[in-house]
Write a protein that holds these residues in place. Structure first.
Motif, PDB file in Angstrom:
ATOM      1  N   LYS A   1     -22.168  -8.330 -11.999  1.00 38.80           N
ATOM      2  CA  LYS A   1     -21.537  -9.443 -12.885  1.00 38.80           C
ATOM      3  C   LYS A   1     -22.402  -9.821 -13.962  1.00 38.80           C
ATOM      4  N   ARG A   2     -23.743  -9.652 -13.963  1.00 38.96           N
ATOM      5  CA  ARG A   2     -24.459 -10.101 -14.910  1.00 38.96           C
ATOM      6  C   ARG A   2     -25.051  -8.795 -15.768  1.00 38.96           C
ATOM      7  N   GLN A   3     -23.877  -8.050 -16.462  1.00 36.73           N
ATOM      8  CA  GLN A   3     -24.140  -6.934 -17.177  1.00 36.73           C
ATOM      9  C   GLN A   3     -23.311  -7.000 -18.505  1.00 36.73           C
ATOM     10  N   ALA A   4     -23.906  -6.832 -19.606  1.00 35.80           N
ATOM     11  CA  ALA A   4     -23.097  -6.833 -20.910  1.00 35.80           C
ATOM     12  C   ALA A   4     -22.233  -5.569 -20.853  1.00 35.80           C
ATOM     13  N   ILE A   5     -21.507  -5.391 -21.942  1.00 35.27           N
ATOM     14  CA  ILE A   5     -20.566  -4.309 -22.175  1.00 35.27           C
ATOM     15  C   ILE A   5     -21.301  -2.987 -23.101  1.00 35.27           C
ATOM     16  N   HIS A   6     -21.278  -2.160 -22.607  1.00 28.02           N
ATOM     17  CA  HIS A   6     -21.834  -0.909 -23.075  1.00 28.02           C
ATOM     18  C   HIS A   6     -20.681  -0.001 -24.037  1.00 28.02           C
ATOM     19  N   TYR A   7     -20.612  -0.032 -25.313  1.00 33.30           N
ATOM     20  CA  TYR A   7     -19.538   0.392 -26.247  1.00 33.30           C
ATOM     21  C   TYR A   7     -19.077   2.058 -25.940  1.00 33.30           C
ATOM     22  N   LYS A   8     -20.161   2.692 -25.431  1.00 31.42           N
ATOM     23  CA  LYS A   8     -19.856   3.971 -25.111  1.00 31.42           C
ATOM     24  C   LYS A   8     -19.522   4.298 -23.582  1.00 31.42           C
ATOM     25  N   PHE A   9     -19.926   3.483 -22.519  1.00 34.57           N
ATOM     26  CA  PHE A   9     -19.750   3.771 -21.301  1.00 34.57           C
ATOM     27  C   PHE A   9     -18.577   2.867 -20.552  1.00 34.57           C
ATOM     28  N   ASP A  10     -18.325   2.010 -21.365  1.00 37.12           N
ATOM     29  CA  ASP A  10     -17.152   1.065 -20.707  1.00 37.12           C
ATOM     30  C   ASP A  10     -15.922   1.041 -21.289  1.00 37.12           C
ATOM     31  N   ASP A  11     -14.992   0.877 -20.729  1.00 43.79           N
ATOM     32  CA  ASP A  11     -13.496   1.070 -21.260  1.00 43.79           C
ATOM     33  C   ASP A  11     -12.694  -0.175 -21.565  1.00 43.79           C
ATOM     34  N   ILE A  12     -13.798  -1.412 -21.594  1.00 40.48           N
ATOM     35  CA  ILE A  12     -12.951  -2.628 -21.642  1.00 40.48           C
ATOM     36  C   ILE A  12     -12.568  -2.682 -23.226  1.00 40.48           C
ATOM     37  N   PHE A  13     -13.379  -2.313 -24.199  1.00 40.07           N
ATOM     38  CA  PHE A  13     -12.904  -2.395 -25.566  1.00 40.07           C
ATOM     39  C   PHE A  13     -11.794  -1.559 -26.022  1.00 40.07           C
ATOM     40  N   SER A  14     -10.822  -1.172 -25.107  1.00 35.39           N
ATOM     41  CA  SER A  14      -9.847  -0.288 -25.373  1.00 35.39           C
ATOM     42  C   SER A  14      -8.433  -1.240 -24.579  1.00 35.39           C
ATOM     43  N   SER A  15      -8.752  -2.545 -24.455  1.00 34.27           N
ATOM     44  CA  SER A  15      -7.657  -3.380 -23.996  1.00 34.27           C
ATOM     45  C   SER A  15      -7.898  -4.779 -24.383  1.00 34.27           C
TER      46      SER A  15
ATOM     47  N   ALA B   1      -3.803  -0.755 -36.951  1.00 31.72           N
ATOM     48  CA  ALA B   1      -3.884  -0.081 -35.557  1.00 31.72           C
ATOM     49  C   ALA B   1      -3.068   1.355 -35.299  1.00 31.72           C
ATOM     50  N   ARG B   2      -2.099   1.225 -36.236  1.00 32.57           N
ATOM     51  CA  ARG B   2      -1.397   2.660 -36.091  1.00 32.57           C
ATOM     52  C   ARG B   2      -2.134   3.937 -36.939  1.00 32.57           C
ATOM     53  N   PHE B   3      -3.150   3.448 -37.663  1.00 34.66           N
ATOM     54  CA  PHE B   3      -4.075   4.391 -38.622  1.00 34.66           C
ATOM     55  C   PHE B   3      -5.275   4.680 -37.510  1.00 34.66           C
ATOM     56  N   TYR B   4      -5.758   3.557 -36.862  1.00 34.95           N
ATOM     57  CA  TYR B   4      -6.913   3.451 -36.216  1.00 34.95           C
ATOM     58  C   TYR B   4      -6.578   2.882 -34.725  1.00 34.95           C
ATOM     59  N   PRO B   5      -5.866   3.382 -33.943  1.00 39.30           N
ATOM     60  CA  PRO B   5      -5.574   2.740 -32.650  1.00 39.30           C
ATOM     61  C   PRO B   5      -6.867   1.798 -32.160  1.00 39.30           C
ATOM     62  N   ARG B   6      -7.848   2.093 -32.078  1.00 36.29           N
ATOM     63  CA  ARG B   6      -9.152   1.523 -31.480  1.00 36.29           C
ATOM     64  C   ARG B   6      -9.488   0.293 -32.101  1.00 36.29           C
ATOM     65  N   ALA B   7      -8.958   0.122 -33.464  1.00 42.17           N
ATOM     66  CA  ALA B   7      -9.091  -1.159 -34.060  1.00 42.17           C
ATOM     67  C   ALA B   7      -8.421  -2.354 -33.522  1.00 42.17           C
TER      68      ALA B   7
ATOM     69  N   ASP C   1     -10.631  -5.820 -35.077  1.00 33.95           N
ATOM     70  CA  ASP C   1      -9.545  -6.470 -35.218  1.00 33.95           C
ATOM     71  C   ASP C   1      -9.051  -7.663 -34.212  1.00 33.95           C
ATOM     72  N   HIS C   2      -9.884  -7.269 -32.844  1.00 36.02           N
ATOM     73  CA  HIS C   2      -9.423  -7.975 -31.782  1.00 36.02           C
ATOM     74  C   HIS C   2      -9.308  -9.503 -31.830  1.00 36.02           C
ATOM     75  N   TRP C   3     -10.337 -10.077 -32.562  1.00 39.39           N
ATOM     76  CA  TRP C   3     -10.392 -11.426 -32.660  1.00 39.39           C
ATOM     77  C   TRP C   3      -9.589 -12.115 -33.500  1.00 39.39           C
ATOM     78  N   LYS C   4      -9.001 -11.415 -34.741  1.00 35.89           N
ATOM     79  CA  LYS C   4      -7.980 -11.861 -35.410  1.00 35.89           C
ATOM     80  C   LYS C   4      -6.556 -11.731 -34.807  1.00 35.89           C
ATOM     81  N   TRP C   5      -6.197 -10.640 -33.933  1.00 38.12           N
ATOM     82  CA  TRP C   5      -4.969 -11.050 -33.026  1.00 38.12           C
ATOM     83  C   TRP C   5      -4.985 -12.244 -32.248  1.00 38.12           C
TER      84      TRP C   5
END
Length: 297
Positions: free
Chosen positions: A149-163, A246-252, A257-261
């Protein structure tokens, strides 16, 4: 797309500009094999157990920590060294030049996901180097994961930034949007929820996102007033723009853009803000001006 190898990075760091085409010595090849194996072991540990399970074996195999740290500080990050070419390549891996930690700031450095002082075997590993802004790099300091539980998120190895990893709620007492892990997708008590909370804590993202949300709120309220349109209409317009992006670049949608949503939806969901609190933002100063200074300045 051109692909670079760990061997390319290592050779540039060891040989430098002066001996660019020199074959690696037997000792250099031993070091290369150890460091390459270390980064592969790190990746395996990350996927199957977590970053906190990785143990640095540099001293066990007779390598000095200072030697590996120097490879990064003197040969990879040094602007005049041959390895800087690959440092810059790693920086350019960030989409839209956005920090891959806060997903907001401009990339200006590389952060060691596991600090090089404690994990020297990963000092020049592309797996361990994260493109980030100076703020995130400095705030994190030498944080080391200590449990699932005390791990930060890795931008390449984790899938959290796709949700939808964040949720927001308008705090009508303090007049701000408060950010937290999305409990619908990641229930409280779950490892994923705790990891998002750790990621935000370690990098100081609560205050970063709250400040950006304040600016965005003030901007939307001012625009709606000047244009003579309803605030609700304008916020929905902002959401439409984010959807187009997001249609142009879904990962955005779930990264820069997530904090704006989250901000827009939190404001729309608050009857207090939509009915009255927006007027407080109308009266705010558009720009911060310091109230003190020094003679002659």
């Amino acid at each position: 797309m051109k692909k670079h190898s760990f061997y390319d990075v290592f050779e540039a760091c060891v040989n430098g500009k002066r001996y660019r085409n020199r074959p690696l010595s037997h000792n250099d090849m031993q070091m290369y094999r150890f460091l390459r194996a270390a980064q592969e072991v790190f990746k395996i540990h990350y996927y199957y157990g977590g970053a906190y399970t990785y143990k640095d074996e540099s001293l066990t195999f007779g390598w000095q920590k200072s030697r590996f740290v120097a490879l990064y500080e003197e040969q990879l990050s040094n602007k005049r060294a041959a390895g800087r070419k690959y440092y810059d390549v790693l920086v350019r891996l960030a989409p839209d030049n956005k920090c891959q930690v806060c997903l907001l700031g401009k990339v200006e450095s590389l952060d060691h996901f596991l600090p090089k002082e404690s994990y020297p075997s990963l000092s020049i590993s592309p797996y361990n180097l994260v493109p980030c802004c100076l703020g995130c790099n400095g705030v994190k300091s030498t944080f080391k994961p200590s449990s699932p539980k005390r791990q930060a998120i890795h931008y390449k190895f984790d899938d959290i930034f796709s949700s939808d990893w964040l949720q927001g709620e308008y705090d009508c007492v303090n007049r701000k949007v408060v950010f937290s892990p999305n409990t619908c997708l990641y229930p409280e008590g779950s490892v994923a929820h705790a990891r998002i909370a750790t990621h935000m804590e370690v990098h100081g993202l609560h205050s970063v996102y709250e400040l950006e949300a304040l600016r965005k709120t003030r901007e939307m309220v001012a625009y709606a007033k000047v244009e003579g349109i309803s605030l609700e209409e304008h916020i929905h317009s902002e959401l439409s723009k984010l959807a187009d992006n997001a249609r142009f670049y879904p990962r955005a949608r779930h990264t820069f853009d997530h904090w704006k949503w989250v901000t827009c939806k939190a404001l729309l969901a608050s009857s207090v803000f939509m009915q009255s609190d927006y007027q407080w933002f109308e009266n705010m100063k558009r720009y911060y001006l310091p109230g003190e200074g020094f003679e002659g300045l």
